[in-house]
Design a protein around this motif. Structure first.
Motif, mmCIF file in Angstrom:
data_model
loop_
_atom_site.group_PDB
_atom_site.id
_atom_site.type_symbol
_atom_site.label_atom_id
_atom_site.label_comp_id
_atom_site.label_asym_id
_atom_site.label_seq_id
_atom_site.Cartn_x
_atom_site.Cartn_y
_atom_site.Cartn_z
ATOM 1 N N ASN A 1 0.527 -1.404 -0.493
ATOM 2 C CA ASN A 1 -0.018 0.167 0.007
ATOM 3 C C ASN A 1 1.293 1.740 0.061
ATOM 4 N N ILE A 2 2.213 1.261 -0.315
ATOM 5 C CA ILE A 2 2.901 2.064 -0.085
ATOM 6 C C ILE A 2 3.119 1.911 -1.577
ATOM 7 N N GLU A 3 3.326 3.422 -2.006
ATOM 8 C CA GLU A 3 3.829 3.773 -3.124
ATOM 9 C C GLU A 3 4.984 4.154 -3.440
ATOM 10 N N PHE A 4 5.908 3.634 -5.022
ATOM 11 C CA PHE A 4 7.314 3.764 -5.250
ATOM 12 C C PHE A 4 7.155 5.497 -5.837
ATOM 13 N N ASN A 5 8.189 5.803 -4.231
ATOM 14 C CA ASN A 5 7.772 7.431 -4.907
ATOM 15 C C ASN A 5 9.084 8.116 -6.198
ATOM 16 N N GLU A 6 8.906 8.184 -6.884
ATOM 17 C CA GLU A 6 9.800 8.915 -8.268
ATOM 18 C C GLU A 6 9.604 10.535 -8.180
ATOM 19 N N ALA A 7 9.647 10.682 -7.024
ATOM 20 C CA ALA A 7 9.054 11.768 -7.068
ATOM 21 C C ALA A 7 10.825 12.041 -6.026
ATOM 22 N N TYR A 8 10.996 11.551 -5.511
ATOM 23 C CA TYR A 8 12.518 11.326 -4.807
ATOM 24 C C TYR A 8 13.380 12.146 -5.933
ATOM 25 N N ARG A 9 13.593 11.266 -7.345
ATOM 26 C CA ARG A 9 14.139 11.428 -8.387
ATOM 27 C C ARG A 9 14.097 13.117 -8.761
ATOM 28 N N TYR A 10 13.310 13.451 -8.696
ATOM 29 C CA TYR A 10 13.181 14.460 -9.650
ATOM 30 C C TYR A 10 13.407 16.062 -8.649
ATOM 31 N N VAL A 11 13.046 15.454 -7.095
ATOM 32 C CA VAL A 11 13.979 16.491 -5.511
ATOM 33 C C VAL A 11 15.599 16.567 -6.245
ATOM 34 N N ASP A 12 16.291 15.536 -6.467
ATOM 35 C CA ASP A 12 17.019 14.872 -6.355
ATOM 36 C C ASP A 12 17.960 16.218 -7.220
ATOM 37 N N TRP A 13 17.474 15.809 -8.876
ATOM 38 C CA TRP A 13 17.698 16.746 -10.021
ATOM 39 C C TRP A 13 17.682 18.084 -10.106
ATOM 40 N N LEU A 14 16.170 18.445 -9.213
ATOM 41 C CA LEU A 14 16.427 19.644 -8.231
ATOM 42 C C LEU A 14 17.018 20.914 -8.268
ATOM 43 N N LEU A 15 18.120 19.985 -7.484
ATOM 44 C CA LEU A 15 19.067 20.536 -6.637
ATOM 45 C C LEU A 15 19.851 20.363 -7.445
ATOM 46 N N THR A 16 20.703 18.857 -7.441
ATOM 47 C CA THR A 16 21.762 18.670 -8.445
ATOM 48 C C THR A 16 21.304 19.260 -9.729
ATOM 49 N N VAL A 17 21.079 19.391 -11.081
ATOM 50 C CA VAL A 17 21.371 19.401 -12.201
ATOM 51 C C VAL A 17 22.336 20.922 -12.000
ATOM 52 N N PRO A 18 21.438 22.166 -10.864
ATOM 53 C CA PRO A 18 21.976 23.602 -11.176
ATOM 54 C C PRO A 18 24.095 22.984 -10.475
ATOM 55 N N LEU A 19 23.818 22.056 -9.710
ATOM 56 C CA LEU A 19 25.110 22.654 -8.897
ATOM 57 C C LEU A 19 25.889 21.816 -9.875
ATOM 58 N N LEU A 20 25.704 20.357 -11.252
ATOM 59 C CA LEU A 20 26.366 19.975 -11.560
ATOM 60 C C LEU A 20 26.727 20.908 -12.688
ATOM 61 N N LEU A 21 25.942 22.085 -12.975
ATOM 62 C CA LEU A 21 26.313 22.706 -14.173
ATOM 63 C C LEU A 21 27.104 23.498 -13.422
ATOM 64 N N ILE A 22 26.817 24.574 -12.266
ATOM 65 C CA ILE A 22 27.762 25.051 -12.053
ATOM 66 C C ILE A 22 29.463 24.818 -12.114
ATOM 67 N N SER B 1 37.425 27.778 -17.387
ATOM 68 C CA SER B 1 38.482 28.631 -17.494
ATOM 69 C C SER B 1 38.230 29.910 -18.623
ATOM 70 N N LEU B 2 36.823 30.830 -17.991
ATOM 71 C CA LEU B 2 35.949 31.939 -18.589
ATOM 72 C C LEU B 2 36.215 32.664 -17.777
ATOM 73 N N PRO B 3 35.872 34.059 -18.727
ATOM 74 C CA PRO B 3 35.763 35.121 -17.687
ATOM 75 C C PRO B 3 34.837 35.386 -17.031
ATOM 76 N N ARG B 4 34.920 36.051 -15.445
ATOM 77 C CA ARG B 4 33.984 35.531 -14.103
ATOM 78 C C ARG B 4 32.162 35.508 -14.997
ATOM 79 N N THR B 5 32.817 37.398 -15.655
ATOM 80 C CA THR B 5 31.080 38.405 -15.871
ATOM 81 C C THR B 5 30.615 36.761 -17.187
ATOM 82 N N GLU B 6 31.784 36.474 -17.886
ATOM 83 C CA GLU B 6 31.341 34.781 -18.449
ATOM 84 C C GLU B 6 30.170 33.947 -18.142
ATOM 85 N N SER B 7 31.258 33.285 -17.175
ATOM 86 C CA SER B 7 30.857 32.214 -16.631
ATOM 87 C C SER B 7 29.175 32.415 -15.813
#
Lengths: 282, 282
Positions: free
Chosen positions: B92-113, B120-126
């Protein structure tokens, strides 16, 4: 006779259960605190040895994680019987040998890296060595697993045999390279390098022997006795091949750091008669 | 036929269950210990690269947290059947795919950073690059989730399609910027930057393909087989796109640190003064 019986032991006596249970707990404590010791002590060695020490800590940490899982899984697979002295019957939850294989898949390459790091090889040579050893270790473990979970002796021997080829290659290369490296080492660590070499051969051989217990068969090796002995063999070999091995690597790194940079030579222990001073103090 | 069946797989065979279970445990170990390795090793790189290394560690740490949740949730959703070999029925307990989406919401921007940090971009460009990429990543994940939990193929395709527009934009921009950055890099790291670029395109494409399995439909992709393959695809892609990716970034940072500041050039130190001292001590 069910083939399953070859893999799933149907019940464990109370004393066998507690032997394995206590051993698993011993492994957790050994691995976790060796990892913490190494993390906390990495600055005791010169910067060039720190990656090897951190990797050694990671190996022990990964093992601690898996033994936590193995411990909890073991409790769920063999819950207590009706009384304290009753046998622990197998429940509906499988005792999952895959944890060990996932552990080895991650830790064996790292063990090879940390060992090669103290061999004092030129960078290109140690890299080409790892390009051979790391894929061989993945083969060794990947080929071993289908044999470990096999119900039939033939399947166990087939995969086990293939895995052993990779195993022999790794042990042979590591033994040879550690031997060659002895003469490049300062005299103060030559004995420790030889000890690493002995440990590598002696401890790694425990794994294929434990793997073969179900093949030996008979009422002991094919049943509960073989299961308990296999778990005990894997557990004790893991403590020695990971935690004790890491501490020898740490010792080598501290001695070499002291020899190479006086900032790490606490007490001038390594360069002068450290042991004589200890003896006279005692 | 219930539409719900498209999302909730009603039971898993024992071997499918343990495949997914063991993969989740492998992801936990990989992420947790890559995070610890990076935390413990940040001082191996020059100060200007440490933020990128700590962010890489955080990405792996956040993923480890979510995989602990996913692992426990999976166990609760598909408890053991009556025997070890029986299928694991959906509870009676759902397998919760939301964990992955919450994870990606936090980690993908950090991966891009962390990736932009080694360009090696100039600061303003990055900074202006991240002002485009980070909102696009939030859009990509936010638009994908309604599709992931949708019962109907039409809804899945609609949200998946919108999400893919943001996905293509990010992959295109990152591929172009990594390519432009190659020529600005020291020759010693150009190969690694190209490897990051390949990894980014190859690994990121696993996600939309795994997302589409239920759309492919059929008894395999629409059912248990597709579920297992999707979980396996997400898990392995996560290990490579986060942990392995972070280790390549760490490698780039150590090489550049050594090139830019001799205090971080451990090899040079080891091959000159260090080993000479060792030899004379021996």
């Amino acid at each position: 006779m069910s083939l399953e019986a070859a893999v799933h032991i149907q019940s464990l006596t109370a004393s066998n259960f507690s032997t394995v249970y206590n051993l698993f707990s011993l492994v957790i404590a050994s691995m976790l605190f060796t990892a913490l010791f190494l993390f906390a002590s990495q600055r005791r060695v010169a910067p060039r040895y720190r990656t090897a020490i951190v990797i050694s800590a990671i190996v022990c940490g990964i093992a601690a994680y898996h033994y936590f899982r193995i411990f909890n899984n073991f409790e769920a697979s063999y819950p207590a019987g009706a009384t304290i002295d009753a046998a622990h019957p197998l429940s509906n939850i499988e005792f999952n040998e895959a944890y060990r294989y996932v552990d080895w898949l991650l830790t064996v390459p790292l063990l090879l890296i940390e060992t090669v790091a103290v061999m004092s090889l030129p960078r290109t040579e140690s890299r080409s060595l790892l390009y051979k050893l790391v894929p061989a270790s993945a083969l060794m473990i990947g080929l071993g697993y289908p044999g470990e979970i096999a119900n039939s002796t033939g399947t166990r021997l087939l995969w086990g045999g293939l895995s052993t080829l990779a195993f022999l290659f790794i042990v042979f290369v590591m033994f040879t390279e550690l031997s060659r490296s002895v003469v490049r080492q300062p005299v103060q660590v030559q004995g420790l390098i030889k000890r690493l070499r002995t440990a590598l051969v002696a401890l790694w051989c425990v794994y294929p022997i434990a793997f073969l217990f179900p093949v030996f068969g008979g009422s002991f090796f094919g049943g509960e006795g073989g299961f308990v002995l296999r778990q005990a063999g894997y557990s004790i070999a893991d403590i020695l091949a990971k935690a004790a091995f890491a501490l020898v690597i740490f010792k080598i790194a501290t001695i070499r750091s002291a020899l190479e940079d006086s900032a790490f030579d606490l007490d001038h222990e390594a360069t002068t008669a450290g042991s004589a001073k200890v003896r006279s103090a005692a």
